[in-house]
Scaffold this active site. Structure first.
Site, PDB file in Angstrom:
ATOM      1  N   GLY A 157       0.834  -1.192   0.000  1.00  0.00           N
ATOM      2  CA  GLY A 157       0.000   0.000   0.000  1.00  0.00           C
ATOM      3  C   GLY A 157       0.868   1.240   0.000  1.00  0.00           C
ATOM      4  O   GLY A 157       2.016   1.203  -0.437  1.00  0.00           O
ATOM      5  N   GLY A 173       2.006   4.956   2.304  1.00  0.00           N
ATOM      6  CA  GLY A 173       2.031   5.648   3.579  1.00  0.00           C
ATOM      7  C   GLY A 173       2.107   7.142   3.368  1.00  0.00           C
ATOM      8  O   GLY A 173       1.820   7.653   2.287  1.00  0.00           O
ATOM      9  N   PHE A 197       4.569   9.134   3.121  1.00  0.00           N
ATOM     10  CA  PHE A 197       5.565   9.710   2.215  1.00  0.00           C
ATOM     11  C   PHE A 197       6.045   8.728   1.167  1.00  0.00           C
ATOM     12  O   PHE A 197       7.045   8.956   0.499  1.00  0.00           O
ATOM     13  CB  PHE A 197       6.764  10.262   3.009  1.00  0.00           C
ATOM     14  CG  PHE A 197       7.728   9.217   3.511  1.00  0.00           C
ATOM     15  CD1 PHE A 197       8.864   8.866   2.781  1.00  0.00           C
ATOM     16  CD2 PHE A 197       7.510   8.580   4.706  1.00  0.00           C
ATOM     17  CE1 PHE A 197       9.746   7.910   3.244  1.00  0.00           C
ATOM     18  CE2 PHE A 197       8.394   7.633   5.181  1.00  0.00           C
ATOM     19  CZ  PHE A 197       9.519   7.293   4.450  1.00  0.00           C
ATOM     20  N   GLY A 198       5.347   7.620   0.971  1.00  0.00           N
ATOM     21  CA  GLY A 198       5.794   6.698  -0.058  1.00  0.00           C
ATOM     22  C   GLY A 198       5.013   5.410  -0.086  1.00  0.00           C
ATOM     23  O   GLY A 198       3.965   5.278   0.553  1.00  0.00           O
ATOM     24  N   VAL A 249       4.602   1.270   0.455  1.00  0.00           N
ATOM     25  CA  VAL A 249       4.996   0.265   1.446  1.00  0.00           C
ATOM     26  C   VAL A 249       5.057  -1.102   0.775  1.00  0.00           C
ATOM     27  O   VAL A 249       4.136  -1.502   0.052  1.00  0.00           O
ATOM     28  CB  VAL A 249       4.012   0.226   2.629  1.00  0.00           C
ATOM     29  CG1 VAL A 249       4.478  -0.788   3.671  1.00  0.00           C
ATOM     30  CG2 VAL A 249       3.887   1.614   3.255  1.00  0.00           C
ATOM     31  N   LYS A 275       8.819   1.021   3.876  1.00  0.00           N
ATOM     32  CA  LYS A 275       8.220   2.189   3.247  1.00  0.00           C
ATOM     33  C   LYS A 275       9.308   2.948   2.493  1.00  0.00           C
ATOM     34  O   LYS A 275      10.280   3.408   3.080  1.00  0.00           O
ATOM     35  CB  LYS A 275       7.565   3.094   4.279  1.00  0.00           C
ATOM     36  CG  LYS A 275       6.784   4.262   3.667  1.00  0.00           C
ATOM     37  CD  LYS A 275       6.358   5.273   4.710  1.00  0.00           C
ATOM     38  CE  LYS A 275       5.359   4.685   5.673  1.00  0.00           C
ATOM     39  NZ  LYS A 275       4.885   5.710   6.638  1.00  0.00           N
ATOM     40  N   ASP A 296      -3.038  12.038  11.772  1.00  0.00           N
ATOM     41  CA  ASP A 296      -3.571  11.293  10.617  1.00  0.00           C
ATOM     42  C   ASP A 296      -4.161   9.958  11.069  1.00  0.00           C
ATOM     43  O   ASP A 296      -3.855   8.899  10.518  1.00  0.00           O
ATOM     44  CB  ASP A 296      -2.453  11.066   9.593  1.00  0.00           C
ATOM     45  CG  ASP A 296      -3.013  10.720   8.209  1.00  0.00           C
ATOM     46  OD1 ASP A 296      -4.208  10.987   7.962  1.00  0.00           O
ATOM     47  OD2 ASP A 296      -2.257  10.186   7.377  1.00  0.00           O
TER      48      ASP A 296
END
Length: 788
Positions: free
Chosen positions: A485, A487, A489-490, A492, A506, A613
């Site tokens: 998936g 995250g 900042f990038g 995973v 990640k 978040d």
């Protein structure tokens, strides 16, 4: 004591010592390797370093492959070289063009030995209950029921010495005709080892004679005494042998060209063969020298030149008792990480002076018995060995009783492989720049030493620093099938480290547009700073990180059951019963787990942390379905009290962002409370934070809070509950109702009207207790909804 089985066992032990420094065309495992093909690559395991890492030479350049992982043996073949990690649990191979690593094997119980690499096969012996079966990769997957003493791979076939009373040769591979031809030519010989080339193979029989069979042009073995040679290196059309007495080398074959009857006047510890050249590890300074008609830039200099590699280990560094002594300076060469065992001198059991010289061909058949001196030597060895065995048992008992056998094991924080390089290709470099995140990590650890309950200072600074090559290996070069998936900042990815640990990796985005605003790097630094000091049952643990050139990666413990979001909203979980989450008791438990993780951030971290978040995709489930809060890329250090602060701009995910925070740009701990309230509503209704009014997702977007709160307030909770779970039972209904009332208080428009995380945890604990107790009742106590 002198039974045939005992004699066979002793001969096998001696066989291992004789194979120690030998190599064939396919690349039997030693501490140096030769890879051929589009370019020649020579590698060695470096001596005198904290880790027994691999260093290679190619096209005049020297480069490190792994810097922080210890290897015990390596082998090379056409376009590839492979290494077995110290201890034998892991096999890693590299393509010599891209230098991208690929793990072929990992098993801490069934370890590998006798690695060989050929033109089409990579094979090794597996050690399981004293049985050495062969396992192969690359072009063919072969698993024999036969047990082998040793194996060797060449052009299209592999041969092994069967571990039985006959010591016969068994060959197999893609080139069946050639394999059976070689096997049949060794039919009448009892062999201690075998080394395979292209059209021929050589080995030492039980009488100590070197025997070559196959293409008649390359099998004319020079006259020699029994056990004169301690190692063989077999190429495409030549063979070289290492003399035991002085370490000199004699070569023959080569189709009558310059390798024929060629004597190398240098002392070597071990030798390895390429197609039409041979390399050796010198005894004088442990450097690598190559020679032969096919050696690059050879000209008239048959001996070639010394490669500019560091000193190479003369043998594997092992943590075990050495039967025949250890090398001088062994502790220095292994940097205190084990010893290098000397190969046992097989000639001491059958002195050459008592045995007649033998011609090169060696016609000692399987039916020939060992000489009288050999029998006497074996008998003496059995007697002495029995005494030594008893002494050894006593030693082991003493070590275990006093706890000194394993007490000196060295533990390193950074134990992962290193290729100094950019995103996709390894660069030829001997060093890497000091990581800025190392400084951040150390500063964060110092700044956050004063932590209250739920954490411990002994955990500080335990995260590991990985390299990009290590994480590329763990994720199969960040393949799409490993993607889990995204995250903050990038992307995973699921990964498996060399030591077998499953992790989630990640990888930060590296495109210029993203980098320009530095948002992704800020998220990386934020997670690294926060997670390096946070240790709680309901927070995802940070394993380590990587900061190399433009790459930013974080490594977490792997959450086997994925994100809560996927279980609630993935189409494959639509039907009842598809997920363990399709029970009210489990949903209540997960809500409590998540609340406890957030409570820790707000009340027990010093200073407190605002996550910013909180959403269902950031609540992950481990193998035991324990929920943990993840993704701290947007987190902020909160004030010591619940006073508000103003970040540069609102951050979070649509549907979960606190309206007060979004509208007034003011963030407090109550912003996380709002996000958790939305998650509770998701658990209750099974709907997304923002969903479409029609089943086909073509209708008007609806906010979950606007949909669920009026129904709960009016007493119509049953109408909005997730139908996949089914109607709650009596005790479950009371617990679900308490969870619902807690949720609507969490999503109040004003932060001061929302409960604290302590109140939320208290209510959810009570709800879980009611669900467990069929006699529980909401009326038996007061709901804790306290606003500030």
């Amino acid at each position: 004591m002198t039974s045939s089985s005992t004699v066979i066992t002793i001969i096998f032990l001696l066989t291992l010592s004789l194979v120690h420094s030998a190599d064939s065309l396919g690349g039997s495992a030693t501490t140096i390797s030769v890879s051929y093909g589009s370019s020649i690559t020579i590698c060695g395991i470096v001596a005198g370093q904290p880790s027994q890492r691999i260093q290679c030479w190619r096209d005049g350049q020297v480069f490190n492959v792994f810097s922080n992982i210890s290897f015990e043996s390596i082998a090379g073949g056409r376009g590839v070289f492979c290494g077995v990690r110290s201890g034998g649990s892991t096999l890693v191979c590299w393509n010599t063009i891209s230098l991208l690593p690929k793990r072929l094997y990992y098993n801490e119980t069934i370890t590998l030995s006798s690695l060989v690499v050929g033109d089409t096969q990579i094979c090794a012996l597996t050690n399981l209950s004293h049985v050495s079966n062969v396992e192969c990769w690359r072009d063919s997957n072969i698993n024999f029921s036969n047990s082998f003493n040793s194996i060797s791979s060449g052009f299209g076939f592999t041969c092994g010495v069967a571990r039985n009373e006959s010591y016969g040769i068994i060959c197999f591979g893609t080139d069946i005709e050639q394999a059976k031809n070689i096997e049949n030519q060794f039919l009448n010989f009892s062999m201690l080892n075998i080394f395979v080339g292209s059209g021929h193979a050589c080995g030492v029989n039980t009488s100590g004679s070197v025997i070559c069979r196959g293409d008649s042009r390359y099998i004319d073995v020079p006259d020699h005494s029994p056990f004169e040679f301690s190692a063989l290196a077999v190429g495409e059309n030549h063979t070289c042998a290492l003399r035991k007495v002085n370490g000199s080398v004699v070569c023959w074959g080569g189709g009558g060209r310059i390798m024929s009857d060629y004597v190398v006047g240098v002392s070597f510890e071990s030798i390895v063969a390429g197609l039409d050249f041979t390399c050796g590890l010198t005894s004088s300074n442990l450097s690598v020298i190559c020679w032969g008609e096919g050696w690059v830039g050879n000209g008239s200099n048959l001996l070639g030149f010394g490669l500019p590699l560091r000193r190479i280990l003369p043998g594997p560094c092992v943590r075990k008792f050495c039967d025949c002594g250890i090398y001088v300076e062994s502790d220095t060469l292994c940097f205190g990480n084990g010893n290098i065992c000397k190969p046992c001198d097989i000639s001491s059991l059958s002195p050459p002076s008592l045995m007649p010289p033998m011609a090169g061909g060696g016609n000692e058949s399987r039916n020939s018995s060992p000489s009288r001196p050999l029998r006497r030597g074996l008998l003496a060895f059995v007697i002495v060995g029995s005494v030594g065995g008893f002494a050894g048992i006593c030693t082991i008992v003493y070590c275990m009783w006093n706890g000194v056998c394993f007490g000196n094991k060295r533990i390193h924080n950074s134990v992962q492989p290193t290729i100094a390089g950019s995103t996709h290709n390894a660069q030829f470099s001997n060093s890497s720049p000091v990581s800025r995140s190392s400084t951040i990590r150390r500063q964060a650890s110092r700044a956050f030493r004063r932590q209250r309950s739920g954490t411990s200072s002994k955990h500080a600074d335990r995260e590991e620093e990985f390299t990009f090559a290590d994480l590329a290996l763990a994720t199969n070069n960040f393949s799409q099938e490993n993607k889990l998936g995204a995250g903050s900042f990038g992307v995973v990815y699921k990964g498996k480290l060399l030591d077998g640990r499953e992790v989630a990796i990640k990888r930060g985005e590296t495109n210029q547009k993203t980098r320009k605003f530095q948002e992704k790097e800020s998220a990386f630094d934020s997670e690294l700073a926060f997670l390096s000091r946070l240790h709680h049952k309901h927070l995802v643990r940070l394993v380590g990180y990587c900061e190399e050139r433009e790459e930013r990666l974080l490594v977490y413990e792997y959450m086997k059951n994925g994100a809560l979001y996927d279980h609630l909203h993935d189409t494959k979980n639509v039907d009842k019963g598809c997920s363990l989450l399709n029970s009210w008791k489990m949903r209540l438990k997960i809500s409590l787990d998540a609340a406890r993780g957030i409570e820790y951030l707000h009340n027990y971290a010093v200073p407190p942390i605002i996550h910013r978040d909180i959403k269902s995709s950031n609540i992950l489930l481990d193998a035991n379905w324990v929920a943990r809060v993840s993704d701290f890329g947007l987190s902020l250090l909160g004030p010591e009290s619940n006073s508000e602060q103003r970040p540069t701009k609102a951050a979070g995910t649509v549907g979960y962002i606190d309206p007060e925070y979004y509208g007034l740009n003011v963030v407090t701990a109550k912003s996380d409370v709002y996000g958790l309230g939305v998650v509770l509503l998701e658990l209750l209704t099974g709907k997304r934070a923002i969903f479409k009014s029609d089943n086909d997702n073509s209708g008007t977007p609806i906010n979950l809070v606007d949909f669920a709160v009026p129904a709960i307030v009016s007493g119509d909770l049953a109408k909005i509950l997730d139908k996949r779970v089914g109607p709650p039972e009596v005790n479950e209904a009371e617990a679900v109702e308490l969870m619902a009332y807690t949720a609507i208080h969490c999503v109040n428009l004003e932060g001061r009207e929302r409960p604290t995380m302590t109140d939320i945890v208290s209510n959810l604990e009570r709800a879980v207790s009611i669900c467990d107790d069929s006699h529980g009742s909401i009326s038996s106590g007061q709901i804790s909804i306290i606003s500030e």
